[in-house]
Design a protein around this motif. Structure first.
Motif, short mmCIF file in Angstrom:
data_model
loop_
_atom_site.label_atom_id
_atom_site.label_comp_id
_atom_site.label_asym_id
_atom_site.label_seq_id
_atom_site.Cartn_x
_atom_site.Cartn_y
_atom_site.Cartn_z
N LEU A 132 0.81 -1.21 0.00
CA LEU A 132 0.00 0.00 0.00
C LEU A 132 0.85 1.26 0.00
CD1 LEU A 132 -2.68 -1.08 2.65
CD2 LEU A 132 -2.84 -1.21 0.15
N TRP A 133 2.14 1.13 0.10
CA TRP A 133 3.04 2.28 0.15
C TRP A 133 4.36 1.89 -0.47
CZ3 TRP A 133 2.46 7.21 0.53
CH2 TRP A 133 3.52 8.05 0.87
N ALA A 134 5.06 2.85 -1.04
CA ALA A 134 6.37 2.60 -1.64
C ALA A 134 7.40 3.46 -0.92
CB ALA A 134 6.36 2.92 -3.13
N ASP A 135 8.59 2.93 -0.75
CA ASP A 135 9.62 3.70 -0.07
C ASP A 135 10.08 4.85 -0.95
OD1 ASP A 135 11.12 2.45 -1.99
OD2 ASP A 135 12.10 1.07 -0.62
N ARG A 136 10.93 5.68 -0.39
CA ARG A 136 11.31 6.91 -1.08
C ARG A 136 12.06 6.63 -2.38
NH1 ARG A 136 13.86 11.54 2.52
NH2 ARG A 136 11.77 11.27 3.39
N VAL A 137 12.85 5.57 -2.39
CA VAL A 137 13.61 5.25 -3.60
C VAL A 137 12.68 4.89 -4.75
CG1 VAL A 137 15.34 3.69 -4.57
CG2 VAL A 137 15.59 4.52 -2.22
N LYS A 138 11.63 4.13 -4.47
CA LYS A 138 10.70 3.72 -5.52
C LYS A 138 9.79 4.86 -5.93
CE LYS A 138 10.65 -1.16 -4.23
NZ LYS A 138 9.81 -2.30 -3.80
N ARG A 139 9.48 5.77 -4.97
CA ARG A 139 8.62 6.91 -5.31
C ARG A 139 9.36 7.97 -6.08
NH1 ARG A 139 7.44 9.57 -0.93
NH2 ARG A 139 8.34 8.21 0.66
N ARG A 140 10.67 7.96 -5.99
CA ARG A 140 11.47 8.96 -6.70
C ARG A 140 11.39 8.72 -8.20
NH1 ARG A 140 17.22 8.85 -4.51
NH2 ARG A 140 16.05 9.45 -2.64
N GLY A 141 11.27 9.79 -8.94
CA GLY A 141 11.16 9.67 -10.39
C GLY A 141 12.46 9.19 -11.03
N ARG A 142 12.32 8.84 -12.26
CA ARG A 142 13.48 8.35 -13.00
C ARG A 142 14.51 9.46 -13.17
NH1 ARG A 142 13.36 6.30 -19.31
NH2 ARG A 142 15.62 6.00 -19.54
N VAL A 143 15.76 9.11 -12.93
CA VAL A 143 16.85 10.08 -13.07
C VAL A 143 17.44 9.94 -14.47
CG1 VAL A 143 19.08 10.83 -12.18
CG2 VAL A 143 17.34 9.95 -10.60
N TYR A 144 17.39 11.02 -15.23
CA TYR A 144 17.88 11.00 -16.61
C TYR A 144 19.33 11.47 -16.67
CZ TYR A 144 13.00 10.53 -17.98
OH TYR A 144 11.71 10.09 -18.13
N GLN A 145 20.04 10.93 -17.62
CA GLN A 145 21.42 11.34 -17.83
C GLN A 145 21.44 12.76 -18.37
OE1 GLN A 145 24.44 9.90 -17.24
NE2 GLN A 145 25.31 11.80 -17.96
N PRO A 146 22.12 13.68 -17.70
CA PRO A 146 22.15 15.06 -18.22
C PRO A 146 22.97 15.15 -19.51
CG PRO A 146 23.68 14.83 -16.39
CD PRO A 146 22.91 13.53 -16.46
N ARG A 147 22.64 16.15 -20.29
CA ARG A 147 23.40 16.38 -21.51
C ARG A 147 24.70 17.05 -21.15
NH1 ARG A 147 24.30 20.51 -24.51
NH2 ARG A 147 22.82 21.80 -23.37
N TYR A 148 25.80 16.47 -21.58
CA TYR A 148 27.12 16.99 -21.22
C TYR A 148 27.38 18.33 -21.91
CZ TYR A 148 27.85 12.24 -19.59
OH TYR A 148 27.73 11.04 -18.94
N ARG A 149 28.07 19.21 -21.22
CA ARG A 149 28.44 20.50 -21.78
C ARG A 149 29.45 20.32 -22.91
NH1 ARG A 149 27.81 25.17 -18.28
NH2 ARG A 149 26.79 24.61 -16.32
N ARG A 150 29.43 21.28 -23.83
CA ARG A 150 30.48 21.30 -24.85
C ARG A 150 31.79 21.78 -24.21
NH1 ARG A 150 28.97 20.88 -30.27
NH2 ARG A 150 27.16 19.50 -30.32
N GLU A 151 32.88 21.53 -24.88
CA GLU A 151 34.19 21.79 -24.28
C GLU A 151 34.71 23.20 -24.57
OE1 GLU A 151 36.79 18.78 -25.67
OE2 GLU A 151 35.78 17.14 -24.60
N CYS A 152 34.28 23.81 -25.65
CA CYS A 152 34.86 25.10 -26.07
C CYS A 152 33.79 26.19 -26.05
CB CYS A 152 35.47 25.00 -27.48
SG CYS A 152 36.75 23.74 -27.63
N VAL A 153 34.23 27.39 -25.75
CA VAL A 153 33.35 28.55 -25.77
C VAL A 153 32.93 28.83 -27.22
CG1 VAL A 153 33.14 31.01 -25.26
CG2 VAL A 153 34.43 29.52 -23.73
N GLY A 154 31.63 29.05 -27.44
CA GLY A 154 31.13 29.33 -28.77
C GLY A 154 30.84 28.11 -29.61
N GLU A 155 31.08 26.94 -29.09
CA GLU A 155 30.81 25.74 -29.88
C GLU A 155 29.31 25.48 -29.99
OE1 GLU A 155 32.02 20.99 -29.95
OE2 GLU A 155 32.82 22.33 -28.42
N LEU A 156 28.60 25.60 -28.89
CA LEU A 156 27.15 25.42 -28.88
C LEU A 156 26.54 26.57 -28.09
CD1 LEU A 156 24.68 23.62 -29.55
CD2 LEU A 156 25.01 22.54 -27.31
N VAL A 157 25.57 27.25 -28.69
CA VAL A 157 24.91 28.40 -28.07
C VAL A 157 23.44 28.06 -27.90
CG1 VAL A 157 24.31 30.84 -28.29
CG2 VAL A 157 26.55 30.02 -29.04
#
Length: 308
Positions: A132-157
Motif C-alpha cells: 500500500l506504500w512505496a519507499d522513497r527510492v521507488k517513489r522517486r522519479g526516473r533520473v535522466y542522464q544530463p546532456r554533457y556540456r560542450r568543451e569550447c566557448v562558442g561551440e554550442l549556443v
C-alpha cells in the motif's frame, strides 16, 4: 551482526550463528579470562558488568561455548508487538478509505476516527509489506542522464526567449531573447523585443554573429520560429525561414523533436546524448532556468535606473 562459525563434533556439518559486535567482544574477553590472562576485576571493567554477572557468563561460556553469549530473545517476536487482529483491521480500513494516504496521515485518521493507536513507523512498515506504500527510492522519479556540456566557448549556443513584465508598470510586456554559451553558461547576448518573432530572432542573431562570430550550432526549443510544428505547413524544403537561413550559412541547429537519428546525422561530432530532443525537463536545463533567474536579477537594476 557478525557471523561466527562453530564446528560441532566430528560431523562435517557447520552451524552458522549470528552474533553482534558486543557479543563477539565478550567472547574474546572471556577467552582471556578462562586462559588466566585477565582477572575477574579486569574483565568486569572491560565488559561494563558487575563481578557476579562476569562469573555467570564465564561459567556458561565454559559449559556451552560461544553460543551461550547469544541473546535468547533473538529471532523471537517482540513483547510489544501489536496484535494481528489490530494490524488486519488497520490495513482493511486503509484499503477501503485511505488508499491514497501516506503513513503519517493514515495513522492520524486511524487514531482520530477509528480509535486505533498505531505508530507512524509501524504503520509504514505494515503498508510496505501489504503493497500500500512505496519507499522513497521507488517513489522517486526516473533520473535522466544530463546532456554533457560542450568543451569550447562558442561551440554550442543555447537560444531562448522569456516573455515577462520586465519593466513592471513602466512599460508593456515584452520578451527577452537570451543567447547562452553551453560550455560556460555565459550570457553572450541579451536583447529586448516585442515578441518572439522570426524577424526578432534574425536581428538578435545578426548582432550576436557580429559580436562573437559564428558558433558551431544553436540549441533551441520547439518554437515555431525554429521548426515546422504543423503537418499542413510542410512544403518546399520543410524548413522555417530561420532554419533555412542557418542551413544556407552552414550553421547547425539542434532541433527539438528531431530524434537521435537525424540529430546525429547533422552533428556527428556532438557528445553522447546531444541528439536527444529536448522534450523533457532535463533536456532544457540551464537554458530554461537562467531566464527565470534573470527575472529578479535584471528587474531590480531596471527599476533603480528607471529605464522606460
Amino acid at each position: 551482526m557478525a557471523p561466527s562459525l562453530i564446528l560441532r563434533g566430528r560431523s562435517s556439518k557447520v552451524a552458522l550463528h549470528f552474533m553482534s559486535d558486543k557479543e563477539l567482544s565478550r567472547v574474546e574477553i572471556l577467552r582471556d579470562l578462562t586462559a588466566g590472562r585477565l582477572t575477574v576485576s579486569a574483565a568486569s571493567e572491560l565488559m561494563g558488568l558487575e563481578r557476579r554477572q562476569v562469573l555467570r557468563l564465564s561459567k556458561a561460556y565454559q559449559e556451552q561455548g560461544a553460543t551461550a553469549l547469544i541473546s535468547k530473545k533473538r529471532g523471537r517476536a517482540s513483547n510489544r508487538q501489536m496484535p494481528t487482529a489490530i494490524k488486519d483491521q488497520a490495513l482493511e480500513l486503509i484499503k477501503a478509505r485511505y488508499a491514497d494516504f501516506g503513513p503519517t496521515l493514515a495513522a492520524e485518521k486511524l487514531r482520530e476516527v477509528h480509535g486505533i493507536v498505531v505508530g507512524r513507523e509501524t504503520l509504514r512498515l505494515w503498508m510496505l509489506d501489504a503493497g500500500l506504500w512505496a519507499d522513497r527510492v521507488k517513489r522517486r522519479g526516473r533520473v535522466y542522464q544530463p546532456r554533457y556540456r560542450r568543451e569550447c566557448v562558442g561551440e554550442l549556443v543555447q537560444v531562448d526567449g522569456s516573455e515577462h513584465w520586465w519593466f513592471e508598470d513602466r512599460g508593456p510586456q515584452c520578451t527577452l531573447l537570451v543567447f547562452i554559451d553551453d560550455a560556460t553558461s555565459r550570457l553572450m547576448h541579451l536583447q529586448f523585443v516585442q515578441s518572439e518573432s522570426t524577424f526578432a530572432y534574425f536581428n538578435a542573431t545578426q548582432r550576436y554573429l557580429e559580436q562573437h562570430g559564428k558558433p558551431v550550432a544553436f540549441y533551441t526549443d520547439k518554437h515555431a520560429v525554429f521548426r515546422v510544428n504543423k503537418p499542413s505547413g510542410l512544403h518546399g524544403d520543410g524548413m522555417t525561414q530561420f532554419e533555412g537561413a542557418q542551413h544556407r550559412d552552414h550553421l547547425r541547429q539542434l532541433q527539438p523533436g528531431q530524434g537521435p537519428r537525424r540529430a546525429r546525422q547533422q552533428d556527428p561530432a556532438g557528445p553522447p546524448g546531444e541528439g536527444a530532443p529536448p522534450r523533457r525537463r532535463q533536456h532544457y536545463g540551464r537554458r530554461q532556468r537562467l531566464p527565470a533567474g534573470l527575472h529578479g536579477r535584471l528587474q531590480r537594476p531596471l527599476r533603480q535606473g528607471a529605464v522606460q
